[in-house]
Scaffold this active site. Sequence first.
Site, mmCIF file in Angstrom:
data_model
loop_
_atom_site.group_PDB
_atom_site.id
_atom_site.type_symbol
_atom_site.label_atom_id
_atom_site.label_comp_id
_atom_site.label_asym_id
_atom_site.label_seq_id
_atom_site.Cartn_x
_atom_site.Cartn_y
_atom_site.Cartn_z
ATOM 1 N N ARG A 125 0.834 -1.199 0.000
ATOM 2 C CA ARG A 125 0.000 0.000 0.000
ATOM 3 C C ARG A 125 0.874 1.257 0.000
ATOM 4 O O ARG A 125 2.019 1.237 0.418
ATOM 5 C CB ARG A 125 -0.914 0.016 1.224
ATOM 6 C CG ARG A 125 -2.043 -1.010 1.181
ATOM 7 C CD ARG A 125 -2.955 -0.883 2.387
ATOM 8 N NE ARG A 125 -2.289 -1.228 3.635
ATOM 9 C CZ ARG A 125 -1.863 -0.351 4.529
ATOM 10 N NH1 ARG A 125 -2.022 0.949 4.315
ATOM 11 N NH2 ARG A 125 -1.261 -0.749 5.638
ATOM 12 N N LYS A 130 -8.825 -2.123 0.186
ATOM 13 C CA LYS A 130 -8.739 -1.287 1.378
ATOM 14 C C LYS A 130 -9.463 0.052 1.219
ATOM 15 O O LYS A 130 -9.888 0.642 2.213
ATOM 16 C CB LYS A 130 -7.278 -1.059 1.754
ATOM 17 C CG LYS A 130 -6.607 -2.298 2.342
ATOM 18 C CD LYS A 130 -7.333 -2.817 3.580
ATOM 19 C CE LYS A 130 -6.596 -3.975 4.231
ATOM 20 N NZ LYS A 130 -7.366 -4.570 5.352
ATOM 21 N N HIS A 159 -11.358 -4.159 11.779
ATOM 22 C CA HIS A 159 -10.277 -4.780 11.019
ATOM 23 C C HIS A 159 -9.915 -6.074 11.728
ATOM 24 O O HIS A 159 -8.979 -6.131 12.526
ATOM 25 C CB HIS A 159 -9.080 -3.833 10.946
ATOM 26 C CG HIS A 159 -7.988 -4.319 10.048
ATOM 27 N ND1 HIS A 159 -6.650 -4.081 10.282
ATOM 28 C CD2 HIS A 159 -8.031 -5.025 8.892
ATOM 29 C CE1 HIS A 159 -5.919 -4.622 9.324
ATOM 30 N NE2 HIS A 159 -6.734 -5.204 8.475
ATOM 31 N N SER A 173 -1.774 -6.458 9.181
ATOM 32 C CA SER A 173 -1.296 -7.440 8.219
ATOM 33 C C SER A 173 -0.069 -8.174 8.751
ATOM 34 O O SER A 173 0.869 -7.565 9.263
ATOM 35 C CB SER A 173 -0.948 -6.723 6.910
ATOM 36 O OG SER A 173 -0.336 -7.607 6.007
ATOM 37 N N LYS A 182 -4.114 -12.897 11.433
ATOM 38 C CA LYS A 182 -5.583 -12.897 11.350
ATOM 39 C C LYS A 182 -6.098 -14.011 10.456
ATOM 40 O O LYS A 182 -6.981 -14.778 10.840
ATOM 41 C CB LYS A 182 -6.086 -11.548 10.807
ATOM 42 C CG LYS A 182 -5.950 -10.381 11.738
ATOM 43 C CD LYS A 182 -6.798 -9.206 11.293
ATOM 44 C CE LYS A 182 -6.722 -8.875 9.831
ATOM 45 N NZ LYS A 182 -5.371 -8.540 9.368
ATOM 46 N N THR A 183 -5.558 -14.083 9.246
ATOM 47 C CA THR A 183 -6.037 -15.085 8.293
ATOM 48 C C THR A 183 -5.664 -16.492 8.749
ATOM 49 O O THR A 183 -6.490 -17.405 8.764
ATOM 50 C CB THR A 183 -5.458 -14.812 6.894
ATOM 51 O OG1 THR A 183 -5.854 -13.509 6.470
ATOM 52 C CG2 THR A 183 -5.947 -15.836 5.886
ATOM 53 N N ASP A 236 -10.732 -10.698 7.381
ATOM 54 C CA ASP A 236 -10.083 -9.387 7.487
ATOM 55 C C ASP A 236 -10.994 -8.226 7.882
ATOM 56 O O ASP A 236 -10.555 -7.332 8.590
ATOM 57 C CB ASP A 236 -9.408 -9.052 6.159
ATOM 58 C CG ASP A 236 -8.401 -7.923 6.282
ATOM 59 O OD1 ASP A 236 -7.609 -7.934 7.243
ATOM 60 O OD2 ASP A 236 -8.413 -7.021 5.437
ATOM 61 N N ARG A 244 1.004 -12.237 -1.950
ATOM 62 C CA ARG A 244 -0.408 -12.322 -1.579
ATOM 63 C C ARG A 244 -1.163 -13.331 -2.425
ATOM 64 O O ARG A 244 -0.817 -13.578 -3.587
ATOM 65 C CB ARG A 244 -1.077 -10.961 -1.756
ATOM 66 C CG ARG A 244 -0.591 -9.885 -0.795
ATOM 67 C CD ARG A 244 -1.286 -9.981 0.524
ATOM 68 N NE ARG A 244 -0.836 -8.972 1.465
ATOM 69 C CZ ARG A 244 -1.436 -8.723 2.617
ATOM 70 N NH1 ARG A 244 -2.514 -9.404 2.964
ATOM 71 N NH2 ARG A 244 -0.962 -7.803 3.433
#
Length: 528
Positions: free
Chosen positions: A56, A198, A217, A235, A239-240, A254, A319
Amino acid sequence: MSFVSIEHEITQFLKGKNIHIQLSVPQLVEKVLSRNEGKLTSTGAIMATTGKYTGRSPKDKYIVKEESVKDKIDWGTINQPISKEVFTNLYNKVLDYLKEKEEIFVFRGFAGADKNNRLPIQVINEFAWHNLFAHQLFIRPSEEELAGHQAGFTVISAPNFKADPVIDGTQSETFIIISFEQRTVLIGGTEYAGEIKKSIFSVMNYLLPENEILPMHCSANVGSEGDVALFFGLSGTGKTTLSTDPNRKLIGDDEHGWTNNGVFNIEGGCYAKCINLSREKEPQIFDAIRFGSVLENVVLNEESRIADYDNGSLTENTRAAYSLHAIDNIVDPSVAGHPNTIVFLTADAFGVLPPISKLTKEQAMYHFLSGYTSKLAGTERGVTSPEATFSTCFGAPFLPLPATRYAEMLGEKISQHNANVFLVNTGWTGGVYGVGNRMKLSYTRAMIQAALEGELSNVETKKDEIFGLDIPLHVPGVPDQVLQPNLTWNDQAQYEEKAKELAQKFRTNFEKFTHVASEIIEKGGPIA
Protein backbone atom coordinates in the site's frame (compact mmCIF):
# COMPACT_ATOMS: atom_id res chain seq x y z
CA MET A 1 -19.32 18.83 -10.35
CA SER A 2 -22.43 17.51 -8.58
CA PHE A 3 -23.10 13.86 -7.75
CA VAL A 4 -25.84 13.78 -10.39
CA SER A 5 -23.43 14.93 -13.10
CA ILE A 6 -20.61 12.55 -12.11
CA GLU A 7 -23.07 9.64 -11.88
CA HIS A 8 -24.40 10.52 -15.32
CA GLU A 9 -20.86 10.76 -16.70
CA ILE A 10 -19.96 7.30 -15.36
CA THR A 11 -23.21 5.88 -16.77
CA GLN A 12 -22.38 7.29 -20.20
CA PHE A 13 -18.79 6.07 -19.96
CA LEU A 14 -19.99 2.52 -19.22
CA LYS A 15 -21.95 2.50 -22.48
CA GLY A 16 -18.69 2.57 -24.41
CA LYS A 17 -17.81 -0.25 -26.82
CA ASN A 18 -14.63 -1.04 -24.87
CA ILE A 19 -16.53 -1.94 -21.68
CA HIS A 20 -16.82 -5.53 -20.39
CA ILE A 21 -19.34 -5.77 -17.54
CA GLN A 22 -19.48 -8.73 -15.15
CA LEU A 23 -17.31 -11.18 -17.03
CA SER A 24 -17.19 -14.64 -15.46
CA VAL A 25 -14.08 -16.01 -13.79
CA PRO A 26 -13.13 -18.17 -16.82
CA GLN A 27 -13.64 -15.18 -19.14
CA LEU A 28 -11.46 -12.98 -16.95
CA VAL A 29 -8.76 -15.64 -16.76
CA GLU A 30 -8.75 -15.84 -20.56
CA LYS A 31 -8.45 -12.04 -20.78
CA VAL A 32 -5.57 -11.96 -18.31
CA LEU A 33 -3.65 -14.53 -20.33
CA SER A 34 -4.43 -13.12 -23.77
CA ARG A 35 -3.43 -9.62 -22.63
CA ASN A 36 -0.18 -10.95 -21.06
CA GLU A 37 -1.13 -9.50 -17.68
CA GLY A 38 -0.24 -12.66 -15.77
CA LYS A 39 0.72 -16.32 -15.87
CA LEU A 40 -1.21 -19.50 -15.18
CA THR A 41 0.22 -21.46 -12.24
CA SER A 42 0.33 -25.24 -11.86
CA THR A 43 -2.82 -25.13 -9.69
CA GLY A 44 -4.79 -23.00 -12.15
CA ALA A 45 -4.41 -19.70 -10.30
CA ILE A 46 -3.32 -16.48 -12.02
CA MET A 47 -0.01 -14.92 -10.94
CA ALA A 48 0.55 -11.23 -11.64
CA THR A 49 3.31 -8.86 -10.60
CA THR A 50 2.69 -5.30 -9.44
CA GLY A 51 5.87 -3.54 -10.52
CA LYS A 52 7.68 -1.22 -8.14
CA TYR A 53 4.74 -0.86 -5.74
CA THR A 54 4.30 -4.17 -3.90
CA GLY A 55 2.41 -2.75 -0.93
CA ARG A 56 0.00 0.00 0.00
CA SER A 57 0.95 3.66 -0.50
CA PRO A 58 -0.42 5.36 2.66
CA LYS A 59 1.29 8.68 1.93
CA ASP A 60 -0.63 8.90 -1.35
CA LYS A 61 -4.10 8.35 0.11
CA TYR A 62 -6.49 11.31 0.35
CA ILE A 63 -10.06 12.23 1.26
CA VAL A 64 -11.75 15.09 -0.56
CA LYS A 65 -12.48 17.91 1.90
CA GLU A 66 -16.17 18.33 1.16
CA GLU A 67 -18.77 20.28 3.11
CA SER A 68 -20.70 17.23 4.34
CA VAL A 69 -17.64 15.46 5.80
CA LYS A 70 -15.13 18.16 6.70
CA ASP A 71 -16.21 18.33 10.37
CA LYS A 72 -16.40 14.54 10.79
CA ILE A 73 -13.09 13.29 9.37
CA ASP A 74 -10.07 12.89 11.65
CA TRP A 75 -7.74 14.90 9.39
CA GLY A 76 -4.00 14.32 9.61
CA THR A 77 -1.18 12.29 8.08
CA ILE A 78 -3.51 9.28 7.62
CA ASN A 79 -6.61 11.13 6.38
CA GLN A 80 -4.97 13.73 4.21
CA PRO A 81 -7.29 16.40 2.80
CA ILE A 82 -7.37 17.18 -0.90
CA SER A 83 -9.47 19.77 -2.71
CA LYS A 84 -12.53 19.17 -4.85
CA GLU A 85 -10.68 20.83 -7.71
CA VAL A 86 -7.78 18.38 -7.58
CA PHE A 87 -10.18 15.43 -7.44
CA THR A 88 -12.35 16.69 -10.31
CA ASN A 89 -9.32 17.41 -12.49
CA LEU A 90 -7.84 13.95 -11.94
CA TYR A 91 -11.24 12.29 -12.33
CA ASN A 92 -11.70 13.88 -15.77
CA LYS A 93 -8.15 12.95 -16.81
CA VAL A 94 -8.53 9.34 -15.70
CA LEU A 95 -11.88 8.93 -17.43
CA ASP A 96 -10.48 10.39 -20.67
CA TYR A 97 -7.51 8.04 -20.35
CA LEU A 98 -9.73 4.97 -19.89
CA LYS A 99 -11.97 5.92 -22.82
CA GLU A 100 -8.99 5.42 -25.12
CA LYS A 101 -8.22 1.92 -23.85
CA GLU A 102 -9.12 -1.08 -25.99
CA GLU A 103 -10.79 -2.90 -23.08
CA ILE A 104 -12.11 -1.88 -19.66
CA PHE A 105 -13.52 -4.29 -17.08
CA VAL A 106 -16.38 -3.71 -14.64
CA PHE A 107 -17.43 -5.71 -11.58
CA ARG A 108 -20.70 -5.09 -9.79
CA GLY A 109 -21.38 -6.53 -6.35
CA PHE A 110 -21.58 -5.72 -2.67
CA ALA A 111 -19.56 -4.90 0.41
CA GLY A 112 -21.34 -6.46 3.39
CA ALA A 113 -22.85 -9.95 3.74
CA ASP A 114 -25.70 -8.61 5.88
CA LYS A 115 -28.35 -7.70 3.32
CA ASN A 116 -29.74 -5.04 5.63
CA ASN A 117 -26.39 -3.27 5.90
CA ARG A 118 -24.54 -3.82 2.64
CA LEU A 119 -23.14 -1.32 0.17
CA PRO A 120 -23.72 -1.88 -3.56
CA ILE A 121 -20.42 -1.19 -5.35
CA GLN A 122 -18.95 -1.25 -8.82
CA VAL A 123 -15.26 -1.53 -9.65
CA ILE A 124 -13.95 -0.20 -12.98
CA ASN A 125 -10.55 -1.61 -13.93
CA GLU A 126 -7.91 -0.96 -16.55
CA PHE A 127 -6.50 -4.46 -15.87
CA ALA A 128 -8.42 -7.69 -16.27
CA TRP A 129 -6.52 -9.27 -13.37
CA HIS A 130 -7.59 -6.44 -11.07
CA ASN A 131 -11.19 -7.13 -12.06
CA LEU A 132 -10.66 -10.82 -11.28
CA PHE A 133 -9.28 -9.71 -7.90
CA ALA A 134 -12.43 -7.64 -7.26
CA HIS A 135 -14.58 -10.58 -8.35
CA GLN A 136 -12.89 -12.75 -5.70
CA LEU A 137 -12.67 -10.21 -2.86
CA PHE A 138 -16.12 -8.65 -2.92
CA ILE A 139 -19.55 -10.27 -2.68
CA ARG A 140 -20.92 -11.47 -5.99
CA PRO A 141 -24.57 -10.70 -6.76
CA SER A 142 -27.20 -13.19 -7.89
CA GLU A 143 -28.69 -12.65 -11.33
CA GLU A 144 -31.72 -11.03 -9.71
CA GLU A 145 -29.55 -8.76 -7.57
CA LEU A 146 -27.42 -7.82 -10.57
CA ALA A 147 -30.51 -6.84 -12.57
CA GLY A 148 -31.51 -4.30 -9.93
CA HIS A 149 -27.99 -3.24 -8.94
CA GLN A 150 -27.44 0.48 -8.35
CA ALA A 151 -23.91 1.32 -7.22
CA GLY A 152 -23.68 3.25 -3.96
CA PHE A 153 -19.93 3.65 -4.48
CA THR A 154 -17.67 3.30 -7.53
CA VAL A 155 -13.97 2.46 -7.58
CA ILE A 156 -12.09 3.58 -10.70
CA SER A 157 -8.62 2.04 -10.97
CA ALA A 158 -6.17 3.10 -13.68
CA PRO A 159 -2.71 1.84 -12.63
CA ASN A 160 -0.90 3.03 -15.75
CA PHE A 161 -2.21 6.57 -15.40
CA LYS A 162 0.43 8.44 -13.44
CA ALA A 163 -0.16 11.83 -11.88
CA ASP A 164 2.18 14.77 -12.33
CA PRO A 165 2.57 16.16 -8.79
CA VAL A 166 3.39 19.66 -10.03
CA ILE A 167 0.30 19.86 -12.22
CA ASP A 168 -2.12 17.54 -10.43
CA GLY A 169 -1.55 18.52 -6.79
CA THR A 170 -0.49 15.09 -5.51
CA GLN A 171 2.67 14.09 -3.67
CA SER A 172 3.75 11.52 -6.23
CA GLU A 173 2.59 9.74 -9.36
CA THR A 174 0.34 7.58 -7.17
CA PHE A 175 -3.03 8.59 -5.75
CA ILE A 176 -5.89 6.94 -3.90
CA ILE A 177 -8.65 9.52 -3.44
CA ILE A 178 -12.02 9.02 -1.73
CA SER A 179 -14.87 11.43 -2.42
CA PHE A 180 -17.79 10.73 -0.12
CA GLU A 181 -20.06 13.25 -1.81
CA GLN A 182 -19.31 11.87 -5.27
CA ARG A 183 -19.34 8.29 -3.91
CA THR A 184 -16.19 7.57 -5.86
CA VAL A 185 -12.72 6.18 -5.21
CA LEU A 186 -10.06 7.18 -7.75
CA ILE A 187 -6.87 5.09 -7.93
CA GLY A 188 -3.91 5.68 -10.22
CA GLY A 189 -0.17 5.13 -10.47
CA THR A 190 -0.05 1.81 -8.58
CA GLU A 191 -0.69 -1.77 -9.68
CA TYR A 192 -1.01 -3.10 -6.11
CA ALA A 193 -4.50 -4.62 -6.00
CA GLY A 194 -4.81 -4.24 -2.25
CA GLU A 195 -5.60 -0.54 -2.74
CA ILE A 196 -8.95 -1.52 -4.29
CA LYS A 197 -9.92 -3.68 -1.32
CA LYS A 198 -8.74 -1.29 1.38
CA SER A 199 -10.33 1.79 -0.18
CA ILE A 200 -13.77 0.18 0.14
CA PHE A 201 -12.95 -0.81 3.73
CA SER A 202 -12.13 2.85 4.44
CA VAL A 203 -15.49 3.82 2.95
CA MET A 204 -17.29 1.29 5.17
CA ASN A 205 -15.39 2.58 8.20
CA TYR A 206 -17.04 5.94 7.55
CA LEU A 207 -20.52 4.77 6.60
CA LEU A 208 -21.23 2.01 9.14
CA PRO A 209 -20.85 4.05 12.37
CA GLU A 210 -23.43 6.46 10.96
CA ASN A 211 -25.86 3.51 11.40
CA GLU A 212 -24.47 2.53 14.83
CA ILE A 213 -22.56 -0.43 13.36
CA LEU A 214 -18.97 -1.02 14.45
CA PRO A 215 -16.61 -1.69 11.50
CA MET A 216 -13.64 -3.84 12.50
CA HIS A 217 -10.28 -4.78 11.02
CA CYS A 218 -10.49 -8.37 12.17
CA SER A 219 -11.05 -11.94 11.11
CA ALA A 220 -13.87 -14.04 12.55
CA ASN A 221 -14.93 -17.65 12.90
CA VAL A 222 -17.59 -19.66 14.71
CA GLY A 223 -17.47 -22.96 16.61
CA SER A 224 -19.85 -25.91 16.54
CA GLU A 225 -21.77 -24.47 19.49
CA GLY A 226 -22.28 -21.14 17.72
CA ASP A 227 -19.53 -19.40 19.72
CA VAL A 228 -18.04 -16.54 17.72
CA ALA A 229 -14.42 -15.34 17.92
CA LEU A 230 -12.86 -12.16 16.54
CA PHE A 231 -9.16 -11.74 15.73
CA PHE A 232 -7.92 -8.15 15.49
CA GLY A 233 -4.51 -7.35 14.06
CA LEU A 234 -2.58 -5.67 11.31
CA SER A 235 -1.30 -7.44 8.22
CA GLY A 236 1.06 -10.30 9.00
CA THR A 237 0.05 -10.79 12.64
CA GLY A 238 -1.96 -13.93 11.92
CA LYS A 239 -5.58 -12.90 11.35
CA THR A 240 -6.04 -15.09 8.29
CA THR A 241 -3.93 -17.99 9.54
CA LEU A 242 -5.51 -18.23 13.00
CA SER A 243 -9.09 -17.75 11.90
CA THR A 244 -8.76 -20.43 9.21
CA ASP A 245 -9.27 -23.35 11.57
CA PRO A 246 -10.44 -26.79 10.32
CA ASN A 247 -12.48 -27.19 13.53
CA ARG A 248 -14.32 -23.86 13.19
CA LYS A 249 -16.27 -22.29 10.34
CA LEU A 250 -14.76 -19.19 8.80
CA ILE A 251 -16.90 -16.04 8.71
CA GLY A 252 -14.17 -13.91 7.14
CA ASP A 253 -10.45 -13.17 7.33
CA ASP A 254 -10.08 -9.39 7.49
CA GLU A 255 -13.07 -7.00 7.64
CA HIS A 256 -16.32 -7.20 9.62
CA GLY A 257 -19.20 -5.19 10.98
CA TRP A 258 -20.84 -5.67 14.41
CA THR A 259 -24.55 -4.83 14.54
CA ASN A 260 -27.17 -5.20 17.26
CA ASN A 261 -27.78 -8.70 15.88
CA GLY A 262 -24.19 -9.95 15.59
CA VAL A 263 -21.29 -9.80 13.14
CA PHE A 264 -21.08 -9.95 9.35
CA ASN A 265 -18.25 -10.14 6.84
CA ILE A 266 -17.74 -7.06 4.69
CA GLU A 267 -16.03 -9.12 1.97
CA GLY A 268 -16.67 -12.20 -0.12
CA GLY A 269 -13.09 -13.42 -0.25
CA CYS A 270 -9.70 -13.58 1.45
CA TYR A 271 -6.44 -11.73 0.77
CA ALA A 272 -3.82 -13.81 2.54
CA LYS A 273 -0.10 -13.22 2.85
CA CYS A 274 1.57 -16.29 1.42
CA ILE A 275 5.28 -15.86 2.08
CA ASN A 276 6.55 -19.25 3.36
CA LEU A 277 3.10 -20.77 2.83
CA SER A 278 2.94 -24.56 3.08
CA ARG A 279 0.19 -27.16 3.04
CA GLU A 280 1.57 -28.56 6.30
CA LYS A 281 1.17 -25.31 8.26
CA GLU A 282 -1.85 -23.76 6.52
CA PRO A 283 -3.66 -26.44 4.49
CA GLN A 284 -6.89 -24.54 3.90
CA ILE A 285 -5.16 -21.45 2.52
CA PHE A 286 -2.74 -23.57 0.47
CA ASP A 287 -5.57 -25.56 -1.15
CA ALA A 288 -7.68 -22.45 -1.79
CA ILE A 289 -5.16 -21.22 -4.35
CA ARG A 290 -6.67 -22.82 -7.42
CA PHE A 291 -8.47 -21.83 -10.63
CA GLY A 292 -9.80 -18.29 -10.34
CA SER A 293 -7.52 -17.32 -7.47
CA VAL A 294 -4.99 -14.52 -7.90
CA LEU A 295 -1.38 -14.58 -6.70
CA GLU A 296 0.56 -11.32 -6.40
CA ASN A 297 4.34 -11.17 -6.78
CA VAL A 298 4.89 -14.89 -6.15
CA VAL A 299 7.89 -16.34 -7.97
CA LEU A 300 7.07 -19.28 -10.26
CA ASN A 301 9.26 -22.02 -11.68
CA GLU A 302 9.35 -21.07 -15.37
CA GLU A 303 8.88 -24.63 -16.59
CA SER A 304 6.56 -26.26 -14.05
CA ARG A 305 4.79 -23.00 -13.06
CA ILE A 306 4.84 -24.26 -9.47
CA ALA A 307 4.74 -21.39 -6.97
CA ASP A 308 7.80 -20.93 -4.78
CA TYR A 309 6.20 -19.48 -1.66
CA ASP A 310 9.55 -19.33 0.14
CA ASN A 311 10.95 -16.91 -2.44
CA GLY A 312 10.59 -13.30 -1.34
CA SER A 313 12.83 -11.81 -4.02
CA LEU A 314 10.01 -9.64 -5.41
CA THR A 315 8.62 -8.76 -1.98
CA GLU A 316 7.95 -10.29 1.43
CA ASN A 317 4.36 -9.12 0.92
CA THR A 318 3.36 -11.90 -1.49
CA ARG A 319 -0.41 -12.32 -1.58
CA ALA A 320 -3.16 -14.73 -2.53
CA ALA A 321 -6.71 -13.57 -3.29
CA TYR A 322 -9.44 -16.18 -3.39
CA SER A 323 -13.17 -16.52 -2.87
CA LEU A 324 -14.48 -17.58 0.52
CA HIS A 325 -16.05 -20.52 -1.29
CA ALA A 326 -12.56 -21.88 -1.94
CA ILE A 327 -12.55 -22.72 1.79
CA ASP A 328 -14.55 -25.82 2.72
CA ASN A 329 -15.88 -24.93 6.16
CA ILE A 330 -17.35 -21.43 5.91
CA VAL A 331 -20.47 -19.72 7.17
CA ASP A 332 -22.66 -18.95 4.16
CA PRO A 333 -23.89 -16.24 4.15
CA SER A 334 -21.07 -14.77 6.25
CA VAL A 335 -23.25 -13.69 9.16
CA ALA A 336 -23.12 -14.92 12.78
CA GLY A 337 -24.04 -13.99 16.35
CA HIS A 338 -22.31 -11.84 18.94
CA PRO A 339 -18.65 -12.64 19.80
CA ASN A 340 -17.83 -14.66 22.91
CA THR A 341 -14.06 -14.22 22.55
CA ILE A 342 -12.00 -11.32 21.19
CA VAL A 343 -8.28 -11.70 20.44
CA PHE A 344 -5.91 -8.79 19.86
CA LEU A 345 -2.94 -10.01 17.80
CA THR A 346 0.40 -8.26 17.97
CA ALA A 347 3.75 -9.12 16.42
CA ASP A 348 6.03 -7.71 19.11
CA ALA A 349 9.45 -6.99 17.59
CA PHE A 350 10.82 -6.26 21.10
CA GLY A 351 10.08 -9.85 22.16
CA VAL A 352 8.84 -8.81 25.61
CA LEU A 353 5.04 -9.12 25.52
CA PRO A 354 3.53 -12.38 26.82
CA PRO A 355 2.42 -14.88 24.16
CA ILE A 356 -1.07 -14.71 25.70
CA SER A 357 -2.68 -12.70 28.49
CA LYS A 358 -6.24 -12.11 29.69
CA LEU A 359 -7.33 -8.46 29.57
CA THR A 360 -9.61 -6.56 31.88
CA LYS A 361 -12.16 -4.17 30.35
CA GLU A 362 -9.78 -1.23 30.92
CA GLN A 363 -6.82 -3.12 29.44
CA ALA A 364 -8.91 -4.12 26.44
CA MET A 365 -9.77 -0.48 25.74
CA TYR A 366 -6.15 0.61 26.29
CA HIS A 367 -4.67 -1.99 23.95
CA PHE A 368 -7.38 -1.49 21.32
CA LEU A 369 -6.65 2.24 21.20
CA SER A 370 -2.89 1.56 21.25
CA GLY A 371 -2.96 -1.07 18.52
CA TYR A 372 0.67 -1.98 19.09
CA THR A 373 2.37 -4.27 16.60
CA SER A 374 5.26 -4.31 14.16
CA LYS A 375 4.90 -3.36 10.51
CA LEU A 376 6.15 -6.41 8.69
CA ALA A 377 8.38 -6.23 5.65
CA GLY A 378 6.66 -5.33 2.39
CA THR A 379 3.19 -4.47 3.67
CA GLU A 380 3.88 -0.79 2.99
CA ARG A 381 6.36 0.78 0.58
CA GLY A 382 9.72 1.31 2.25
CA VAL A 383 9.29 -1.17 5.10
CA THR A 384 12.09 -3.73 4.71
CA SER A 385 12.27 -5.13 8.27
CA PRO A 386 9.84 -5.19 11.21
CA GLU A 387 9.26 -1.77 12.76
CA ALA A 388 7.55 -1.24 16.11
CA THR A 389 4.45 0.85 15.55
CA PHE A 390 1.10 1.80 17.03
CA SER A 391 -1.92 1.56 14.75
CA THR A 392 -5.06 2.72 16.53
CA CYS A 393 -7.82 0.09 16.69
CA PHE A 394 -5.44 -2.26 14.82
CA GLY A 395 -6.44 -0.47 11.62
CA ALA A 396 -5.50 3.23 11.73
CA PRO A 397 -4.77 3.50 7.96
CA PHE A 398 -8.43 2.76 7.23
CA LEU A 399 -10.24 4.85 9.86
CA PRO A 400 -11.68 8.15 8.60
CA LEU A 401 -13.36 9.01 11.93
CA PRO A 402 -11.66 9.77 15.29
CA ALA A 403 -10.33 6.58 16.91
CA THR A 404 -12.28 7.11 20.12
CA ARG A 405 -15.53 6.74 18.15
CA TYR A 406 -14.65 3.14 17.25
CA ALA A 407 -13.16 2.37 20.67
CA GLU A 408 -16.23 3.57 22.55
CA MET A 409 -18.45 1.42 20.34
CA LEU A 410 -16.25 -1.63 21.00
CA GLY A 411 -16.24 -0.99 24.74
CA GLU A 412 -20.02 -0.82 24.83
CA LYS A 413 -20.33 -4.10 22.94
CA ILE A 414 -17.78 -5.91 25.13
CA SER A 415 -19.77 -4.93 28.21
CA GLN A 416 -23.14 -5.64 26.65
CA HIS A 417 -22.21 -9.15 25.49
CA ASN A 418 -19.69 -10.05 28.24
CA ALA A 419 -16.98 -10.97 25.73
CA ASN A 420 -13.61 -12.29 26.97
CA VAL A 421 -10.63 -10.40 25.55
CA PHE A 422 -7.06 -11.71 25.15
CA LEU A 423 -3.81 -10.14 23.95
CA VAL A 424 -1.75 -12.62 21.90
CA ASN A 425 1.83 -12.01 20.79
CA THR A 426 2.58 -13.80 17.52
CA GLY A 427 5.89 -11.94 17.24
CA TRP A 428 9.25 -12.61 18.84
CA THR A 429 10.31 -14.47 21.97
CA GLY A 430 13.68 -14.89 23.67
CA GLY A 431 15.02 -11.60 22.34
CA VAL A 432 14.35 -8.75 19.97
CA TYR A 433 13.87 -9.21 16.23
CA GLY A 434 17.15 -10.54 14.82
CA VAL A 435 18.12 -12.16 18.14
CA GLY A 436 15.06 -14.05 19.37
CA ASN A 437 12.79 -16.37 17.41
CA ARG A 438 9.30 -15.94 16.00
CA MET A 439 6.65 -17.56 18.20
CA LYS A 440 5.87 -21.09 16.99
CA LEU A 441 2.55 -21.24 15.18
CA SER A 442 1.73 -24.51 16.96
CA TYR A 443 2.06 -22.78 20.33
CA THR A 444 -0.12 -19.87 19.26
CA ARG A 445 -2.78 -22.24 17.95
CA ALA A 446 -2.76 -24.13 21.25
CA MET A 447 -3.15 -20.91 23.23
CA ILE A 448 -5.99 -19.70 20.99
CA GLN A 449 -7.74 -23.06 21.32
CA ALA A 450 -7.47 -22.91 25.12
CA ALA A 451 -8.93 -19.39 25.13
CA LEU A 452 -11.81 -20.33 22.83
CA GLU A 453 -12.68 -23.43 24.86
CA GLY A 454 -12.73 -21.53 28.16
CA GLU A 455 -9.70 -23.34 29.56
CA LEU A 456 -8.10 -20.04 30.61
CA SER A 457 -11.07 -18.77 32.61
CA ASN A 458 -9.93 -20.24 35.95
CA VAL A 459 -6.29 -21.07 35.28
CA GLU A 460 -3.59 -19.80 37.65
CA THR A 461 -2.05 -16.54 36.42
CA LYS A 462 0.87 -14.28 37.21
CA LYS A 463 0.81 -10.51 36.76
CA ASP A 464 3.50 -9.16 34.48
CA GLU A 465 5.55 -6.74 36.58
CA ILE A 466 5.96 -4.20 33.81
CA PHE A 467 2.81 -4.37 31.67
CA GLY A 468 0.37 -5.47 34.39
CA LEU A 469 -1.01 -8.26 32.20
CA ASP A 470 -2.40 -11.50 33.68
CA ILE A 471 -0.29 -14.34 32.24
CA PRO A 472 -1.63 -17.93 32.39
CA LEU A 473 0.99 -20.19 33.98
CA HIS A 474 -0.20 -23.32 32.20
CA VAL A 475 -1.64 -23.85 28.72
CA PRO A 476 -2.08 -27.34 27.24
CA GLY A 477 0.46 -27.96 24.47
CA VAL A 478 2.73 -25.04 25.40
CA PRO A 479 5.88 -25.26 27.57
CA ASP A 480 5.38 -23.28 30.79
CA GLN A 481 8.61 -21.34 30.24
CA VAL A 482 7.35 -19.95 26.91
CA LEU A 483 4.37 -18.30 28.62
CA GLN A 484 6.54 -15.91 30.66
CA PRO A 485 8.64 -13.80 28.27
CA ASN A 486 11.37 -12.96 30.80
CA LEU A 487 12.16 -16.67 31.22
CA THR A 488 12.92 -17.02 27.49
CA TRP A 489 15.69 -14.39 27.56
CA ASN A 490 19.29 -15.32 28.45
CA ASP A 491 20.04 -11.81 29.73
CA GLN A 492 17.44 -10.72 32.31
CA ALA A 493 18.81 -7.18 32.57
CA GLN A 494 18.50 -6.74 28.83
CA TYR A 495 14.95 -8.10 28.92
CA GLU A 496 13.94 -5.59 31.60
CA GLU A 497 15.57 -2.76 29.68
CA LYS A 498 13.69 -3.62 26.48
CA ALA A 499 10.40 -4.19 28.32
CA LYS A 500 10.60 -0.79 30.02
CA GLU A 501 11.55 0.79 26.71
CA LEU A 502 8.41 -0.61 25.09
CA ALA A 503 6.29 0.36 28.12
CA GLN A 504 7.43 3.95 27.71
CA LYS A 505 6.53 3.83 24.02
CA PHE A 506 3.02 2.82 25.06
CA ARG A 507 2.77 5.77 27.44
CA THR A 508 4.13 8.26 24.94
CA ASN A 509 1.77 7.04 22.22
CA PHE A 510 -1.24 7.20 24.56
CA GLU A 511 -0.65 10.88 25.34
CA LYS A 512 -2.61 11.78 22.20
CA PHE A 513 -5.82 10.32 23.68
CA THR A 514 -6.77 13.28 25.83
CA HIS A 515 -10.49 12.55 26.04
CA VAL A 516 -10.56 8.91 27.18
CA ALA A 517 -11.80 7.94 30.63
CA SER A 518 -9.13 8.22 33.34
CA GLU A 519 -9.61 4.60 34.48
CA ILE A 520 -8.52 3.38 31.03
CA ILE A 521 -5.19 5.16 31.44
CA GLU A 522 -4.79 4.26 35.12
CA LYS A 523 -5.83 0.60 34.94
CA GLY A 524 -5.21 -0.30 31.30
CA GLY A 525 -1.58 0.48 30.58
CA PRO A 526 1.89 -0.53 31.83
CA ILE A 527 2.45 -0.41 35.60
CA ALA A 528 6.24 0.01 35.65
